[in-house]
Design an enzyme around this catalytic site. Structure first.
Site, PDB file in Angstrom:
ATOM      1  N   ILE A 199     138.312  62.198  -8.274  1.00 33.73           N
ATOM      2  CA  ILE A 199     136.886  62.277  -7.988  1.00 33.73           C
ATOM      3  C   ILE A 199     136.144  61.680  -9.188  1.00 33.73           C
ATOM      4  CG2 ILE A 199     136.962  64.210  -6.385  1.00 33.73           C
ATOM      5  CD1 ILE A 199     136.305  66.104  -8.619  1.00 33.73           C
ATOM      6  N   ASP A 200     134.894  61.325  -8.955  1.00 35.23           N
ATOM      7  CA  ASP A 200     134.107  60.660  -9.990  1.00 35.23           C
ATOM      8  C   ASP A 200     133.953  61.525 -11.238  1.00 35.23           C
ATOM      9  OD1 ASP A 200     133.639  58.484  -8.370  1.00 35.23           O
ATOM     10  OD2 ASP A 200     131.717  59.230  -7.636  1.00 35.23           O
ATOM     11  N   LYS A 201     133.703  60.872 -12.330  1.00 28.48           N
ATOM     12  CA  LYS A 201     133.456  61.551 -13.606  1.00 28.48           C
ATOM     13  C   LYS A 201     132.392  62.641 -13.453  1.00 28.48           C
ATOM     14  CE  LYS A 201     131.092  60.599 -17.981  1.00 28.48           C
ATOM     15  NZ  LYS A 201     130.416  59.538 -18.766  1.00 28.48           N
TER      16      LYS A 201
END
Length: 357
Positions: free
Chosen positions: A167-169
């Protein structure tokens, strides 16, 4: 080298300049490249690679081919493909190539579940998943190296184990890590076959109409901005993507929605919600950091800026994750509470609308 999801093969790494590819999207990254010479005789690709990679067995190369990790001229091939003159053979993996040794770092992990085969963690916002592109320290992989430092069976550099998805930062929420090659193979197949259960909570601008629905539109890299993904509703561009959404609560100017992923493309929820006119709040990459609904008063603007200060990232949380245990066959289901930055912003909007209704 094991099964790796082939959702987003792309030879450009620009999206990783400040964050991971996300919403469970799995980019593929080139690790090795060989070009057949002019006089190359027809030769099976597994034999071709064994002769050039001293530390890899033919069996592992065949497994890589089955996983779709061996490309010839950019296209996945099986082990029996016959290499011909000038063919370009590449090996890709689901993570960037680590340029430096992974250093174990004592970074706290919010562990939801762990057994000898897998680990489920609740990732906080701001934590990068993989080292690379300026983020060589302080990542989830560094934290895992520390967590497993006394486990001789776990090698953080071995692509046959580790993170199955990403998942994104700046997205928070649940991730599953495979502790064995067999676990990664089986979990990877579940993600590829879309049998996992994944639900996100997001705060978006406006109220979707209809309030519950299905978004379908191919997702690929934007032709206008290579740092963004975009929806291509027609034609062959991009990869098939489907998101189901349900409005949980509406405050007029903003809404809380649940999003269920049917596919896992890079930035899928962020892109799909923007596509239907409802970007995520404070999502700078997709325009959600602008005031897109509401009044023009200075008081309202200050209120929105205060909300952004409370939740200084895109308002997206991977709340649930379900899969079949790779060894026991048992259905596993995990839930993570929406983090305090998002709940605080929701409460601010709830109070604001009550006071101004």
């Amino acid at each position: 080298m094991d099964y790796i999801e082939l959702s987003d093969i792309d030879d450009e790494m620009s999206l990783l300049s400040d964050e991971e590819s996300g919403d469970d999207g799995n980019e593929m990254y080139e690790h090795f490249r060989f070009e057949a010479e002019k006089g190359q005789t027809l030769l099976r690709v597994d034999k071709f690679l064994v002769a050039r990679m001293e530390k890899s067995s033919r069996n592992r190369i065949q497994q890589a081919a089955e996983a779709g990790c061996i490309l010839v001229n950019g296209n996945p091939v099986k082990s029996n493909y016959r290499v011909k003159p000038f063919d370009v053979v590449t090996i890709v993996m689901d993570r960037p190539r680590y340029e430096l040794e992974i250093i174990a770092e004592d970074i706290p992990l919010d562990i939801i579940y762990e057994d000898e085969f897998l680990l489920v963690v609740n990732k906080p916002p701001g934590l990068v998943v993989h080292p690379g592109h300026g983020n060589y320290h302080g990542t989830l992989v560094n934290a895992l190296a520390y967590h497993f430092k006394d486990n001789p069976e776990y090698d953080v550099n071995d692509p046959r184990m580790g993170l199955v998805h990403r998942i994104d930062k700046d997205t928070s929420g649940l991730l599953v890590i495979a502790k064995t090659p067999n676990a990664k193979t089986h979990l990877g197949k579940q993600f590829f076959n879309k049998t996992t259960k994944r639900e996100y909570v997001a705060i978006v601008w406006g109220t979707p109409n209809p309030e519950n629905g299905r978004i379908e539109g191919n997702i690929g890299r934007s032709l206008k901005d290579r740092l963004q993904m975009a929806v291509f509703p027609d034609g062959d561009m991009g990869k098939h993507a489907v998101t189901h959404y349900e409005t949980i609560e509406s405050f007029g100017y903003v809404s809380v929605v649940k999003c269920r992923l049917e596919t896992g493309r890079t930035h899928q929820i962020r892109v799909h919600m923007k596509y239907i006119g409802h970007p995520l709040l404070n999502d700078a990459r997709y325009g959600g950091d602008q005031i897109l609904r509401g009044t023009t008063s200075a008081k309202y603007r200050q209120f929105v800026m205060n909300c952004f200060d409370v939740c200084p990232r895109q308002a997206l949380h991977a709340r649930t994750l379900g899969f079949v245990h790779p060894e026991t066959g048992k259905e596993m289901f995990f839930t993570s509470e929406v983090p305090s930055d998002m709940t605080s912003m929701i409460e601010k909007w709830r109070s604001y609308m009550t006071a101004n209704s």
